[in-house]
Design an enzyme around this catalytic site. Structure first.
Site, PDB file in Angstrom:
ATOM      1  N   SER A 158      52.550  62.481  10.931  1.00  0.00           N
ATOM      2  CA  SER A 158      52.023  61.093  10.937  1.00  0.00           C
ATOM      3  C   SER A 158      50.891  60.904   9.914  1.00  0.00           C
ATOM      4  O   SER A 158      50.210  59.993   9.533  1.00  0.00           O
ATOM      5  CB  SER A 158      52.141  60.106  12.012  1.00  0.00           C
ATOM      6  OG  SER A 158      52.981  59.669  12.151  1.00  0.00           O
ATOM      7  N   SER A 188      53.479  57.614  10.195  1.00  0.00           N
ATOM      8  CA  SER A 188      53.134  56.401  10.613  1.00  0.00           C
ATOM      9  C   SER A 188      51.568  55.879  10.234  1.00  0.00           C
ATOM     10  O   SER A 188      51.579  54.747  10.425  1.00  0.00           O
ATOM     11  CB  SER A 188      53.290  56.354  12.157  1.00  0.00           C
ATOM     12  OG  SER A 188      52.361  57.158  12.894  1.00  0.00           O
ATOM     13  N   LYS A 197      43.255  53.928  12.744  1.00  0.00           N
ATOM     14  CA  LYS A 197      44.337  53.397  12.928  1.00  0.00           C
ATOM     15  C   LYS A 197      44.399  52.512  14.220  1.00  0.00           C
ATOM     16  O   LYS A 197      43.839  52.910  15.206  1.00  0.00           O
ATOM     17  CB  LYS A 197      45.015  54.736  13.116  1.00  0.00           C
ATOM     18  CG  LYS A 197      46.671  54.448  13.312  1.00  0.00           C
ATOM     19  CD  LYS A 197      47.509  55.876  13.350  1.00  0.00           C
ATOM     20  CE  LYS A 197      48.955  55.974  13.353  1.00  0.00           C
ATOM     21  NZ  LYS A 197      49.669  57.023  13.442  1.00  0.00           N
TER      22      LYS A 197
HETATM   23  N1  GLN Z   1      57.754  60.351  11.576  1.00  0.00           N
HETATM   24  C1  GLN Z   1      57.876  60.894  13.034  1.00  0.00           C
HETATM   25  C2  GLN Z   1      58.503  59.929  14.120  1.00  0.00           C
HETATM   26  O1  GLN Z   1      58.816  58.826  13.475  1.00  0.00           O
HETATM   27  C3  GLN Z   1      56.344  61.371  13.450  1.00  0.00           C
HETATM   28  C4  GLN Z   1      55.490  60.310  13.711  1.00  0.00           C
HETATM   29  C5  GLN Z   1      54.001  60.634  14.004  1.00  0.00           C
HETATM   30  O2  GLN Z   1      53.602  61.674  13.801  1.00  0.00           O
HETATM   31  N2  GLN Z   1      53.494  59.727  14.815  1.00  0.00           N
HETATM   32  O3  GLN Z   1      58.338  60.063  15.144  1.00  0.00           O
END
Ligand code: GLN
Length: 488
Positions: free
Chosen positions: A179, A155, A80
């Site tokens: 994420s 994400s 990532k």
């Molecule tokens: N979807 C969640 C957010 O928008 C979690 C994102 C993540 O785990 N990095 O913060």
């Protein structure tokens, strides 16, 4: 199903070690597939041909010299793009870091290299890992390989998509509130969010430091367990890294669930409006029971506050972590008449709308006069959520919930309503707030061919239990041998 590109990491290593193929040939084949499919999927922000081939050649040299090969020798892995890679651009899918080239590797990247893995490229994500659909990337949307009009989740959508579509067997993501788990559920693969402190955050660009963890992503539970084994462990460079021996996660996959008490978070399952998700999760529970587990109903009474709590704490921490991007030290600089205008212009142009929203929300929640009402109160409720788990684990050894309320939603479906988007994380946020290890693995397909995931949650530092139970679910209803039809 064991031929290219669907071989497991175990098979790839074995074929290289036995001399049936070379790491360079394997790498060339995966690079060619990435070249062909990335324009359709946008899962990679950068494919590192040169670096990958050099790492592969090194594995081949070691093999020819009779040296011992690491556990991922010659295995292509995607990383990532919020994990620092020395000499390779690391953008966090943000314009503000568009040209940032880190002078060092993240701990997990060092661990990958030491294991013989071949890092093939950096994957797309929601900007600074803020999002649930990958649509917040400054560099374009990622598509779900099961249906390219659907979101891959976020994400870590790029890492999940690349793994599901057979561009790599393994990938690393990061998980702050879901994420790795939510994109794994949407893309029909497995991902593990380790216990907070299990994997070093050194070199992971910080979003919300009390929640961030790096997590493995793979098409099978065994491969995800192996990757966790490679990246877990103590690291002095992360003050929150736990000084505990890593577990035998891969071996734990063969342990079964006989005698295990599985806690069913009843109201989260019964409350599901999507009956296909409910049925798939119920079927997975039945498979655990068939293999000797006992099901017990448990409740997490404060979990319903998790979205409110998370969306105060995470933005608050983000507002302070992202203060370092000021146009002076890193990346983009938009010069203006004086220093404070330079800050404002750089940050205004460099950050996308969701990141700006979070910084504003977080700064507000931390400001004088509001701190007690918002941030402090959220921290207190976070403690209550942790206590709910302590209580639940008195009557069970492992918890089960859906990973997401629905299968993958359509691209564009939730972009105009941030709250709707935040609700996609309703089941993944509570274990994150409690710092607990959690795993998502597929437990079925919807009638229109979209994967459904189940989330397992274990007590702190018991990732082994997750692996044992997830393997049973995978054996009964997994998707390991049925990749997305359009890419098979
Ligand atoms: N979807 C969640 C957010 O928008 C979690 C994102 C993540 O785990 N990095 O913060």
């Amino acid at each position: 199903m064991t031929s290219f590109p669907w071989q497991s990491a175990f098979d790839i290593r074995e074929h290289i070690a036995s001399g049936a193929t070379t790491a360079v040939d394997v790498t060339r084949a995966y690079l060619a597939r990435a070249e062909e499919l990335n324009p359709k999927l946008s899962c990679f922000l950068y494919v590192d041909h040169e670096g990958a081939l050099a790492a592969a050649a090194q594995v081949d040299r070691m093999r020819d010299a009779g040296e011992e090969l690491g556990p991922l020798a010659g295995v292509p892995v995607a990383v990532k793009d919020n994990l620092c890679t020395r000499g390779v651009r690391t953008t966090c899918a943000s314009k503000i870091l568009g040209n940032y080239i880190p002078p060092y590797d993240a701990h997990v990247v060092e661990a990958l290299r030491a294991s013989g893995a071949v890092i093939v490229g950096k994957t797309n994500l929601d900007e600074f890992a803020m999002g649930s659909s990958n649509e917040n990337s400054a560099f374009g949307h990622v598509h779900n390989p099961w249906n390219v009009d659907r979101a891959p989740g976020g994400s870590s959508g790029g890492s999940a998509c690349a793994t599901a579509a057979g561009l790599v067997p393994l990938a690393l993501g990061s998980d702050t509130g879901g994420s790795v788990r939510q994109p794994a559920a949407f893309c029909g693969i497995t991902a593990i969010k380790p216990t907070y402190g299990r994997v070093s955050r050194y070199g992971l660009v910080a979003f919300a430091s009390s929640l961030d963890q790096v997590g493995p992503i793979a098409r099978s539970v065994r491969e995800a367990s192996l990757l966790l084994e490679v990246v877990a462990g103590h690291d002095q460079r992360d003050a929150t890294s736990a000084d505990r021996a890593r577990g035998a996660y891969h071996a734990a996959c063969s342990r079964g669930v006989k005698g295990l008490r599985v806690g069913v978070v009843r109201d989260q399952i019964d409350g599901l409006q999507d009956s296909e998700v409910r049925q798939a999760v119920e079927a997975a529970l039945t498979s655990l029971e068939k293999e000797g587990a006992t099901l017990v109903d448990v409740a997490l009474p404060h979990a319903r506050y998790a979205v409110s709590v998370y969306y105060l704490i995470a933005p608050a921490e983000a507002s302070s972590n992202l203060a370092r991007f000021d146009g002076i030290r890193y990346g983009l600089r938009v010069p203006d008449k004086d220093l404070s205008d330079t800050y404002a212009e750089t940050r205004g142009q460099g950050f996308g709308p969701e990141v700006r929203r979070r910084i504003m929300l977080g700064t507000y929640a931390l400001s004088a006069g509001y701190y007690d009402a918002f941030y402090l109160r959220a921290q207190r409720v976070r403690t209550l959520i942790r206590h709910d788990y302590d209580t639940a684990f008195e009557s069970c050894d492992l918890l089960c919930t859906p990973t997401t309320p629905t299968p993958a939603f359509a691209l564009g479906e939730k972009t105009s309503d941030p709250l709707e988007m935040y609700l996609a994380d309703i089941f993944t946020l509570p274990p994150s707030l409690a710092g607990l290890p959690a795993l998502s693995t597929p437990c079925g397909l919807s009638a229109d061919g979209l994967p459904i995931g189940i989330q397992l949650v274990a007590p702190s530092f018991d990732e082994e239990r997750l692996c044992s139970a997830a393997q049973v679910v995978e054996d009964a209803c997994g998707l390991v041998n049925s990749p997305p039809p359009a890419f098979a």
